[in-house]
Design a protein around this motif. Structure first.
Motif, PDB file in Angstrom:
ATOM      1  N   ARG A  46       0.859  -1.184   0.000  1.00 56.32           N
ATOM      2  CA  ARG A  46       0.000   0.000   0.000  1.00 56.32           C
ATOM      3  C   ARG A  46       0.896   1.235   0.000  1.00 56.32           C
ATOM      4  O   ARG A  46       1.352   1.691   1.052  1.00 56.32           O
ATOM      5  N   CYS A  48       1.585   5.232  -0.924  1.00 57.38           N
ATOM      6  CA  CYS A  48       0.949   6.527  -1.178  1.00 57.38           C
ATOM      7  C   CYS A  48       1.500   7.111  -2.470  1.00 57.38           C
ATOM      8  O   CYS A  48       2.714   7.167  -2.678  1.00 57.38           O
ATOM      9  N   SER A  49       0.618   7.564  -3.347  1.00 60.15           N
ATOM     10  CA  SER A  49       1.047   8.089  -4.648  1.00 60.15           C
ATOM     11  C   SER A  49       1.717   9.450  -4.533  1.00 60.15           C
ATOM     12  O   SER A  49       2.347   9.910  -5.488  1.00 60.15           O
ATOM     13  N   ILE A  50       1.626  10.108  -3.370  1.00 59.80           N
ATOM     14  CA  ILE A  50       2.209  11.444  -3.222  1.00 59.80           C
ATOM     15  C   ILE A  50       3.610  11.386  -2.618  1.00 59.80           C
ATOM     16  O   ILE A  50       4.571  11.898  -3.204  1.00 59.80           O
ATOM     17  N   ASP A  51       3.742  10.740  -1.437  1.00 63.01           N
ATOM     18  CA  ASP A  51       5.062  10.717  -0.789  1.00 63.01           C
ATOM     19  C   ASP A  51       5.831   9.428  -1.031  1.00 63.01           C
ATOM     20  O   ASP A  51       6.984   9.310  -0.636  1.00 63.01           O
ATOM     21  N   GLU A  53       5.539   6.610   0.364  1.00 62.78           N
ATOM     22  CA  GLU A  53       5.721   5.805   1.565  1.00 62.78           C
ATOM     23  C   GLU A  53       4.645   4.721   1.658  1.00 62.78           C
ATOM     24  O   GLU A  53       3.530   4.893   1.162  1.00 62.78           O
ATOM     25  N   GLU A  54       5.001   3.599   2.339  1.00 62.00           N
ATOM     26  CA  GLU A  54       4.022   2.551   2.579  1.00 62.00           C
ATOM     27  C   GLU A  54       3.084   2.985   3.703  1.00 62.00           C
ATOM     28  O   GLU A  54       3.520   3.546   4.705  1.00 62.00           O
ATOM     29  N   VAL A  55       1.802   2.727   3.519  1.00 58.22           N
ATOM     30  CA  VAL A  55       0.778   3.203   4.451  1.00 58.22           C
ATOM     31  C   VAL A  55       0.187   2.015   5.200  1.00 58.22           C
ATOM     32  O   VAL A  55      -0.184   1.008   4.592  1.00 58.22           O
ATOM     33  N   ASP A  59      -3.909   4.051   8.889  1.00 58.68           N
ATOM     34  CA  ASP A  59      -3.837   5.381   8.283  1.00 58.68           C
ATOM     35  C   ASP A  59      -4.589   5.466   6.965  1.00 58.68           C
ATOM     36  O   ASP A  59      -4.465   6.457   6.243  1.00 58.68           O
ATOM     37  N   ILE A  60      -5.348   4.433   6.626  1.00 55.05           N
ATOM     38  CA  ILE A  60      -6.093   4.435   5.371  1.00 55.05           C
ATOM     39  C   ILE A  60      -7.528   4.864   5.627  1.00 55.05           C
ATOM     40  O   ILE A  60      -8.193   4.352   6.526  1.00 55.05           O
TER      41      ILE A  60
END
Length: 308
Positions: A46, A48-51, A53-55, A59-60
């Motif tokens: 999972r 994040c398309s912006i940073d 990082e794995e989420v 946090d989802i």
């Protein structure tokens, strides 16, 4: 079967405690995505398309994308204010003729089983539906969302079938089909003759999923021929352990950083834990001898400095 929901059918002043069971099950052949070269399972993260990082799951949140491409993030508090029905009730709103329900509107099917103490009112509802040739339109909340459904009788058991909302059924708008085109008398006669030749009663036992059978036969042949990648399972298990150790290591470093401690220096190599006891002992001995030699050399280098 195991009940997936418990509640009561309510019509008028009558309540019938029931348990809900899935009436169908999926027998489709299930495939896994694997690496063609070694049969290893393909894993997804999972990200994040912006940073980048794995989420984590915590946090989802749910997001609604607008027509302009903007994202609206919705929280649990937002959903708490939405209209929802969480009562364990199957409420009858109307009894309608069975032929008014288009099969296109039907979705999932469930069996209703009464509690032992509610057998009599259950049988009353079942017999009334059969004698009047009607079905009951009901509302029910499954997994917090309210939906419409119908109650009908099948083989002496009340079946609940959830329904699609009216805007979920598309309209068939095919202009060339709706044109004033009709078959000739000769064509109709031939069509009727073909229908008469193929006419009969429906017997589910006459049909089978030949694709699923062919796939299972293919797999059986490969197993008997030794074409099995057993390494994929082993890699999956060891991968989970490595991920766990890495997560624990990062947690320790994070805790040290929070206390202001310097992070531990990175180790270039890590001893394998899968070796035998003998190989582990040899490595330990080698480490000790190396340490002694290094200590001796260090002592020799430091000796002249002390003399001076």
């Amino acid at each position: 079967m195991r009940a997936i929901w418990k509640g009561a059918v309510s019509f008028g002043l009558v309540n019938v405690p029931v348990r809900l069971y899935s009436a169908t099950e999926n027998h489709d052949v299930q495939f896994r995505q694997v690496h063609r070269e070694d049969g290893g399972r393909i894993r997804y993260r999972r990200i994040c398309s912006i940073d980048g990082e794995e989420v984590s799951y915590d946090d989802i949140a749910k997001g609604y994308e607008t027509e302009d491409g903007d994202m609206v993030v919705l929280t649990d508090d937002d959903f708490a204010d939405l209209p929802s029905k969480t009562s364990k009730e199957i409420g009858v709103t109307k009894f309608v003729p069975a032929d008014q329900i288009d099969p296109m509107w039907l979705d999932k099917s469930y069996f209703l089983e009464p509690d032992k103490s509610a057998t009599k009112p259950y049988v009353l509802l079942r017999d009334a539906l059969e004698s009047e040739k009607r079905v009951a339109i009901v509302t029910v909340s499954i997994r917090t969302r309210m939906t419409m459904a119908v109650l009908r009788v099948r083989d002496g058991v009340i079946v609940m079938q959830t329904m699609l909302w009216p805007d979920e059924v598309r309209a068939a708008e095919f202009a060339h089909v709706q044109e004033e085109t009709h078959a000739s008398k000769q064509e109709m006669d031939m069509a009727r003759m073909l229908i008469d030749q193929l006419a009969g009663d429906y017997d589910p036992g006459e049909y089978e999923d030949d694709y699923a059978l062919a796939v299972k036969e293919l797999v059986r042949a490969k197993v008997e021929g030794g074409e099995v990648r057993v390494a994929a399972v082993e890699e999956e298990e060891s991968g989970e352990v490595v991920d766990l150790l890495a997560a624990l290591s990062r947690s320790v470093e994070k805790a040290k950083a929070a206390r202001g401690e310097a992070p531990a220096p990175a180790k270039s190599t890590t001893a394998s834990k899968t070796g035998t006891k003998k190989s582990g002992a040899k490595k330990a001995a080698a480490k000790k001898s190396t340490t002694r030699k290094t200590t001796a050399k260090t002592a020799e280098k430091r000796a002249p400095k002390k003399a001076s």
